[in-house]
Design a protein around this motif. Structure first.
Motif, PDB file in Angstrom:
ATOM      1  N   ILE A 331      -9.698  -7.900 -49.723  1.00  0.00           N
ATOM      2  CA  ILE A 331      -9.170  -7.261 -48.520  1.00  0.00           C
ATOM      3  C   ILE A 331      -9.893  -7.822 -47.300  1.00  0.00           C
ATOM      4  O   ILE A 331     -11.125  -7.960 -47.296  1.00  0.00           O
ATOM      5  N   ASP A 332      -9.134  -8.152 -46.263  1.00  0.00           N
ATOM      6  CA  ASP A 332      -9.672  -8.633 -44.994  1.00  0.00           C
ATOM      7  C   ASP A 332      -9.598  -7.496 -43.985  1.00  0.00           C
ATOM      8  O   ASP A 332      -8.514  -6.940 -43.741  1.00  0.00           O
ATOM      9  N   HIS A 333     -10.769  -7.166 -43.366  1.00  0.00           N
ATOM     10  CA  HIS A 333     -10.791  -6.064 -42.393  1.00  0.00           C
ATOM     11  C   HIS A 333     -10.847  -6.552 -40.954  1.00  0.00           C
ATOM     12  O   HIS A 333     -10.715  -5.744 -40.039  1.00  0.00           O
ATOM     13  N   SER A 334     -11.054  -7.827 -40.748  1.00  0.00           N
ATOM     14  CA  SER A 334     -11.276  -8.319 -39.376  1.00  0.00           C
ATOM     15  C   SER A 334     -10.236  -9.383 -38.984  1.00  0.00           C
ATOM     16  O   SER A 334     -10.585 -10.411 -38.423  1.00  0.00           O
ATOM     17  N   THR A 335      -9.000  -9.128 -39.293  1.00  0.00           N
ATOM     18  CA  THR A 335      -7.958 -10.128 -38.995  1.00  0.00           C
ATOM     19  C   THR A 335      -7.188  -9.821 -37.727  1.00  0.00           C
ATOM     20  O   THR A 335      -6.560 -10.701 -37.142  1.00  0.00           O
ATOM     21  N   GLY A 336      -7.227  -8.570 -37.289  1.00  0.00           N
ATOM     22  CA  GLY A 336      -6.423  -8.185 -36.136  1.00  0.00           C
ATOM     23  C   GLY A 336      -4.963  -7.988 -36.480  1.00  0.00           C
ATOM     24  O   GLY A 336      -4.136  -7.724 -35.602  1.00  0.00           O
ATOM     25  N   LEU A 337      -4.589  -8.144 -37.739  1.00  0.00           N
ATOM     26  CA  LEU A 337      -3.208  -7.950 -38.185  1.00  0.00           C
ATOM     27  C   LEU A 337      -3.028  -6.534 -38.701  1.00  0.00           C
ATOM     28  O   LEU A 337      -3.993  -5.823 -38.981  1.00  0.00           O
ATOM     29  N   GLY A 338      -1.786  -6.114 -38.827  1.00  0.00           N
ATOM     30  CA  GLY A 338      -1.517  -4.807 -39.394  1.00  0.00           C
ATOM     31  C   GLY A 338      -1.863  -4.781 -40.867  1.00  0.00           C
ATOM     32  O   GLY A 338      -2.101  -5.817 -41.497  1.00  0.00           O
ATOM     33  N   LYS A 339      -1.866  -3.596 -41.435  1.00  0.00           N
ATOM     34  CA  LYS A 339      -2.210  -3.464 -42.847  1.00  0.00           C
ATOM     35  C   LYS A 339      -1.113  -4.041 -43.722  1.00  0.00           C
ATOM     36  O   LYS A 339       0.065  -4.004 -43.399  1.00  0.00           O
ATOM     37  N   GLY A 340      -1.531  -4.585 -44.873  1.00  0.00           N
ATOM     38  CA  GLY A 340      -0.584  -5.063 -45.864  1.00  0.00           C
ATOM     39  C   GLY A 340      -0.007  -6.430 -45.599  1.00  0.00           C
ATOM     40  O   GLY A 340       1.037  -6.779 -46.144  1.00  0.00           O
ATOM     41  N   ILE A 341      -0.712  -7.270 -44.806  1.00  0.00           N
ATOM     42  CA  ILE A 341      -0.253  -8.629 -44.529  1.00  0.00           C
ATOM     43  C   ILE A 341      -1.143  -9.616 -45.278  1.00  0.00           C
ATOM     44  O   ILE A 341      -2.375  -9.496 -45.255  1.00  0.00           O
ATOM     45  N   VAL A 342      -0.542 -10.587 -45.944  1.00  0.00           N
ATOM     46  CA  VAL A 342      -1.311 -11.604 -46.669  1.00  0.00           C
ATOM     47  C   VAL A 342      -1.994 -12.511 -45.645  1.00  0.00           C
ATOM     48  O   VAL A 342      -1.343 -13.147 -44.822  1.00  0.00           O
ATOM     49  N   THR A 343      -3.335 -12.545 -45.692  1.00  0.00           N
ATOM     50  CA  THR A 343      -4.098 -13.341 -44.727  1.00  0.00           C
ATOM     51  C   THR A 343      -4.526 -14.693 -45.283  1.00  0.00           C
ATOM     52  O   THR A 343      -4.732 -15.643 -44.539  1.00  0.00           O
ATOM     53  N   GLU A 344      -4.664 -14.788 -46.603  1.00  0.00           N
ATOM     54  CA  GLU A 344      -5.115 -16.042 -47.190  1.00  0.00           C
ATOM     55  C   GLU A 344      -4.604 -16.160 -48.629  1.00  0.00           C
ATOM     56  O   GLU A 344      -4.578 -15.177 -49.373  1.00  0.00           O
ATOM     57  N   PRO A 360       0.876 -15.547 -56.785  1.00  0.00           N
ATOM     58  CA  PRO A 360      -0.206 -16.137 -55.984  1.00  0.00           C
ATOM     59  C   PRO A 360      -1.364 -15.137 -55.875  1.00  0.00           C
ATOM     60  O   PRO A 360      -1.167 -13.920 -55.791  1.00  0.00           O
ATOM     61  N   LEU A 361      -2.600 -15.668 -55.889  1.00  0.00           N
ATOM     62  CA  LEU A 361      -3.795 -14.842 -55.657  1.00  0.00           C
ATOM     63  C   LEU A 361      -4.049 -14.805 -54.151  1.00  0.00           C
ATOM     64  O   LEU A 361      -4.203 -15.855 -53.524  1.00  0.00           O
ATOM     65  N   VAL A 362      -4.081 -13.589 -53.585  1.00  0.00           N
ATOM     66  CA  VAL A 362      -4.116 -13.494 -52.124  1.00  0.00           C
ATOM     67  C   VAL A 362      -5.152 -12.479 -51.654  1.00  0.00           C
ATOM     68  O   VAL A 362      -5.586 -11.608 -52.424  1.00  0.00           O
ATOM     69  N   LYS A 363      -5.530 -12.636 -50.354  1.00  0.00           N
ATOM     70  CA  LYS A 363      -6.262 -11.609 -49.635  1.00  0.00           C
ATOM     71  C   LYS A 363      -5.306 -10.890 -48.702  1.00  0.00           C
ATOM     72  O   LYS A 363      -4.418 -11.520 -48.113  1.00  0.00           O
ATOM     73  N   VAL A 364      -5.536  -9.569 -48.568  1.00  0.00           N
ATOM     74  CA  VAL A 364      -4.594  -8.747 -47.782  1.00  0.00           C
ATOM     75  C   VAL A 364      -5.369  -8.050 -46.684  1.00  0.00           C
ATOM     76  O   VAL A 364      -6.508  -7.596 -46.875  1.00  0.00           O
TER      77      VAL A 364
END
Length: 366
Positions: A331-344, A360-364
């Motif tokens: 889980i990414d907490h410092s992306t500035g995106l809304g919750k539940g978006i794949v960041t990486e 796919p293996l992802v961070k959200v």
């Protein structure tokens, strides 16, 4: 005859008299109308009397040219009074027995009339042929020919507006051996024979596009629809159904074997692609640019080869997390995106024939 007497005889005839229109009804086959856009017409009309036109005065040798120019000779001629015809009396029975002094005789004509598609109909339609009616007198214009075309339909085709249809009987064995069975398809040219199509689904009609008729106002030609009726004995029907079932089972087995082979090959190949992707992500320095570009080209070539067999990459980055297609590993907490978006995307995911092969293996974003 004096000139004064001659002019008196011409009274009522010197002015141009237009010819009358001719109206006929013509039966024509749908083939000639739709296939050839042409009809042949046999009719009668009145034309200028050639006996009058070709007469010559034996006294002054002046020809009688036409009703539009009767004064061809010398008015003082005692033989014709200037008309060009010895003893001439205009439009009189005494002068010409061919036309009884009317100046016109009936003549049989045979012409071909070209049809414009947008004026054609499969039932009946009018056609106007300018100048093909009866000829005029004294230089008057000829009338027109008006044809009411009544279209005759072939017995083996049913007319539905501009479209045609027919029921075609096909033996059951054509479903099994289509290339070996020729089927007679009725058309406007007659019956045309072709091998039956492969993979036919019972109940589905077949079409000959652009081989039908027309409706008035529409220049695009209609189609011929064939409703297929399977015929034969019960034994032939059962044999055809059993052979079709065996063919379907064999095709299913071949398809399953192909799917399993592609899945197994892809499963073995993906770790190698994963290794190349990790190597690319580790090349961050300027001196690694050439090597990085080369590895990216190799990865893309491998993905293109897999895509040709139905294996596609799942585009997950910056997409909303889907637990049915994605596997979250952080889980990414410092992306500035809304919750539940794949960041990486840590490992690329794939589908085969629209079905999930590997998520796919992802961070959200959290």
């Amino acid at each position: 005859m004096s000139e004064i007497a001659f002019n008196e005889c011409l009274k009522g005839h010197a002015q141009p008299v237009p010819g009358k229109d001719v109206r006929i009804t013509k039966a024509a086959s749908l083939r000639s109308v739709a296939e050839h856009n042409l009809i042949r017409v046999d009719y009668r009309r009145r034309v200028r009397c050639q006996s009058c036109v070709k007469a010559i005065c034996r006294v002054c040798r002046a020809p009688y040219l036409s009703q539009s120019a009767p004064m061809a000779g010398d008015p003082s001629c005692e033989g014709c009074g200037g008309t060009g015809v010895q003893g001439f009396m205009p439009y009189s029975e005494e002068h010409c027995l061919s036309c009884d002094g009317q100046g016109l005789v009936e003549k049989r004509e045979r012409i071909r009339v070209a049809l414009k598609p947008r004026f054609i109909d499969t039932t009946k339609f009018p056609v106007k042929v300018q100048g093909q009616g009866s000829e005029g007198l004294n230089g008057g214009e000829a009338g027109d020919l008006y044809i009411e075309v009544e279209v005759e339909h072939p017995p083996h085709l049913k007319v539905e507006g501009k479209h045609l249809s027919a029921v075609v009987e096909v033996p059951y064995l054509a479903m099994v051996f289509p290339a070996e069975v020729e089927v007679a398809y009725p058309t406007l040219k007659g019956h045309e024979h072709y091998p039956f199509i492969e993979g036919y689904t019972p109940g589905r009609p077949l079409y000959f596009r652009g081989r039908g008729g027309y409706v008035r106002g529409d220049a695009k030609r209609g189609d011929i629809r064939y409703d297929i009726e399977l015929v034969g004995s019960d034994l032939e029907k059962q044999a055809a159904e059993k052979i079709q079932a065996l063919e379907a089972d064999r095709e299913k087995e071949v398809r399953q074997a192909r799917d399993e082979t592609i899945k197994a090959l892809t499963t073995d190949l993906l770790p190698a692609i994963d290794g190349l992707e990790k190597a690319v992500s580790s090349m961050t320095g300027p001196e690694d640019a050439a090597h990085r570009q080369g590895l990216e080209m190799i990865i893309q070539m491998q993905r293109d080869a897999l895509a040709q067999h139905g294996v596609e990459v799942i585009q997950a980055e910056r997409q909303r997390f889907d637990p049915e297609r994605h596997e979250a590993v952080g889980i990414d907490h410092s992306t500035g995106l809304g919750k539940g978006i794949v960041t990486e995307v840590l490992q690329t995911g794939y589908t085969y024939a629209g079905r999930l092969l590997r998520p796919p293996l992802v961070k959200v974003s959290g």
